[in-house]
Design a protein around this motif. Sequence first.
Motif, PDB file in Angstrom:
ATOM      1  N   GLU A 288      16.154  41.206  92.544  1.00 47.83           N
ATOM      2  CA  GLU A 288      16.212  40.326  93.720  1.00 47.83           C
ATOM      3  C   GLU A 288      16.823  38.973  93.340  1.00 47.83           C
ATOM      4  O   GLU A 288      17.653  38.430  94.084  1.00 47.83           O
ATOM      5  N   ALA A 289      16.420  38.433  92.195  1.00 50.84           N
ATOM      6  CA  ALA A 289      16.970  37.145  91.758  1.00 50.84           C
ATOM      7  C   ALA A 289      18.457  37.268  91.436  1.00 50.84           C
ATOM      8  O   ALA A 289      19.256  36.369  91.764  1.00 50.84           O
ATOM      9  N   LEU A 290      18.835  38.373  90.808  1.00 50.64           N
ATOM     10  CA  LEU A 290      20.252  38.590  90.495  1.00 50.64           C
ATOM     11  C   LEU A 290      21.084  38.779  91.758  1.00 50.64           C
ATOM     12  O   LEU A 290      22.253  38.370  91.810  1.00 50.64           O
ATOM     13  N   ARG A 297      28.172  33.891  94.280  1.00 54.46           N
ATOM     14  CA  ARG A 297      29.494  33.819  93.645  1.00 54.46           C
ATOM     15  C   ARG A 297      30.480  34.820  94.227  1.00 54.46           C
ATOM     16  O   ARG A 297      31.689  34.635  94.120  1.00 54.46           O
ATOM     17  N   ASP A 298      29.961  35.888  94.823  1.00 55.28           N
ATOM     18  CA  ASP A 298      30.819  36.925  95.395  1.00 55.28           C
ATOM     19  C   ASP A 298      30.109  37.519  96.601  1.00 55.28           C
ATOM     20  O   ASP A 298      29.147  38.278  96.463  1.00 55.28           O
ATOM     21  N   ALA A 299      30.586  37.182  97.785  1.00 50.93           N
ATOM     22  CA  ALA A 299      29.935  37.633  99.021  1.00 50.93           C
ATOM     23  C   ALA A 299      29.980  39.138  99.190  1.00 50.93           C
ATOM     24  O   ALA A 299      29.232  39.705  99.999  1.00 50.93           O
ATOM     25  N   HIS A 300      30.839  39.810  98.433  1.00 57.27           N
ATOM     26  CA  HIS A 300      30.955  41.261  98.542  1.00 57.27           C
ATOM     27  C   HIS A 300      30.132  41.995  97.486  1.00 57.27           C
ATOM     28  O   HIS A 300      30.235  43.223  97.362  1.00 57.27           O
ATOM     29  N   TRP A 307      28.334  44.031  90.328  1.00 61.80           N
ATOM     30  CA  TRP A 307      28.020  42.962  89.388  1.00 61.80           C
ATOM     31  C   TRP A 307      28.916  43.047  88.151  1.00 61.80           C
ATOM     32  O   TRP A 307      29.500  44.100  87.864  1.00 61.80           O
ATOM     33  N   PRO A 308      28.980  41.973  87.381  1.00 61.46           N
ATOM     34  CA  PRO A 308      29.642  42.053  86.074  1.00 61.46           C
ATOM     35  C   PRO A 308      28.997  43.147  85.221  1.00 61.46           C
ATOM     36  O   PRO A 308      27.792  43.405  85.319  1.00 61.46           O
TER      37      PRO A 308
END
Length: 683
Positions: A288-290, A297-300, A307-308
């Motif tokens: 949830e925090a991630l 940083r990325d709305a998509h 994620w990275p």
Amino acid sequence: MIAELARLLGIATSYTDFYGKLHVVPERSLLALMHAMGFAVTSDESAAAVIKRLQERRAVLDPVYVVRAQMPEPLHVRARSRVAWTLELESGVVASGIVDGHVELPAPLETGYHRLRVETDSAVVIAVPDSAYLPPAFAQRKLWGLAAQVYALRSARNWGIGDFGDLEELIAFARDAGAATVAVNPLHELTLTNPASASPYSPTSRLYLNVLYVDIDAAAAYLGVDVGDGIDAGGHLVDYPRVAELKLAALRLLYDAFQKSSRPGLHEAFAQFVAAGGTSLRNLAAYEALMVHTRARDAHAYGWQQWPADLQDPTGFAVDAFARAQAHEVEFYAFAQWLADTQLTGVANRAAGMPIGLYRDLAVGVEPNSAEVWSDRESYCLGVCVGAPPDPMNLLGQNWGFAPFDPQTLRARAYAPYIALLRANMRHAGALRIDHVMGLMRLFCIPAGAPSSDGTYVGYHFDEMLGILALESRRHRCMIVGEDLGTVPEGFRARLEAAGILGCRLLYFEREADGKFRPPERYDEQAVASTGTHDLAPLAGFWAGSDLLERSRLHFFPDAERAAAAFDERAHARKLLLSVLLAHKFLGMDDATSLEHALDSASNQLVFSLVLAAYQLLGRSKARLLLVQLEDAFLLREQVNTPGTFDEVPNWRRRLPLTVDAFREDDRLRQLLQVVDASRAAR
């Protein structure tokens, strides 16, 4: 060899659909499903190599044996004869013997999870009862309950969405009216960073709760803090984005108050909850925090797959470093879960005075991009989606977008992920509905990006999963209901019945071979009866054909001919329904005549007479349990959810027209429940 490997892995190379048509599965689908299970097969040669490798790496013992506790079968083991075996029971008692081609277990064997050791190998032996738990009250009479969507509940104090406080009040009302249970939608955690995705059947985690159901005012009173007022409880739809914004902000204020609180036992209770949740809770909170971190940083970035790469592994250094650096944020989400769990415990305690109690619902799956899959990726098949082949309700088939459990991994892990799921959802429940219960035997799996016509069934070890379900049911004193609708394998319902599991019988579908509606005495006893489900129109809407009009508006019929046929069939169904209600004197001739000649022009009182009659039929049925849909009581026409749609219609958003505290004053609701209670008591 590709077909042979498919069969070895439980992948059907052909199947028969609802209409009796045989489908031969294309090879590309078999290869895609194998790849999703971790076998990169491209040819018969590589398939043969996989088969050989699987045979060679077999250990002395299988990873798990599920046996009947009363009469356990001898266990076949791949060990030389005359070696010792030991069985350490869950209770601590140890049994032992000598392998003579097999292991002869003591009989009867106490139910539970035991550890078998032969030579240097070990396995889990799960001893299961013959049947699931059933409440003793069924021995005295047939029971009934209310069915409600929690988010749809209204009160003067809630924050624009039904909450656990409203649910507790509904349970008090239902108990006083004579109900044995209150059935609710899945309470699973949804995607907090995308609250518009509101389907309770498309959660991010089935192990944890939807924190938007926390009663903010009750939590604030408990912690002794003022969090202000929520949004206006008016409006006929839940505004999920606004609700999420305000309730999450309020939860943060509550967390700040909790941190500063010196109330005795408060921090100790939270610490115990965190310790019990272990890695599972830590992963959910970190996820949830991630999500907040990556979406900023990325709305998509709708989930872990965007994620990275270094954040996609929950056990990796990057996630651990993030959790340490953002410990306050991670703990906040664990705190929100603790509040939700504490309040649901209160709800369950209130319901414990009823013959059944709270009736929960376990969704069939989660999306691949979810917290549940991120936390335990190896247990799921990625690259395929669960769905259904064509049937009368969905002529083009369905793709639900869920990632299925990997049957090979489930057995390799002695069903630990499945057991955890059952325990999480039985904890607060007196009954648990298993959505699409056929998934215990097989799931229709479709390669990602392919049409449903390219799908096929993947098999699971049904007897083993059914036995574990019965074991956990008895341990939690939780009745099991299997949603056995749609394409049901031959003999499947009989096996559920033998295991003490109730099926679902819907008024709309309970028809004889000639199409006539089934009379009360022809209903199955081992079942839960209702008019419909969340995916079907309430009775007033069924009568008016509201669902057909909506499907026509959405162009869900393949052609005009199919649409006309559906309307004609509904007109015929109305006549047949009136016929059975008249024949059993549940409906008077005058009302029947008026109903036959009125659809949109029918008065509410006339439609209500139909509702009363239909529930008398269901109430007199042999079914052990009857659920009263609140949408029927209030003569609502729109269905809760229209399958195959997202934002074309307000799915999972419609709120009930009355507040829960007004239920006691509603004449129609009171009359309906009195009729239901009397019909259930009739012999």
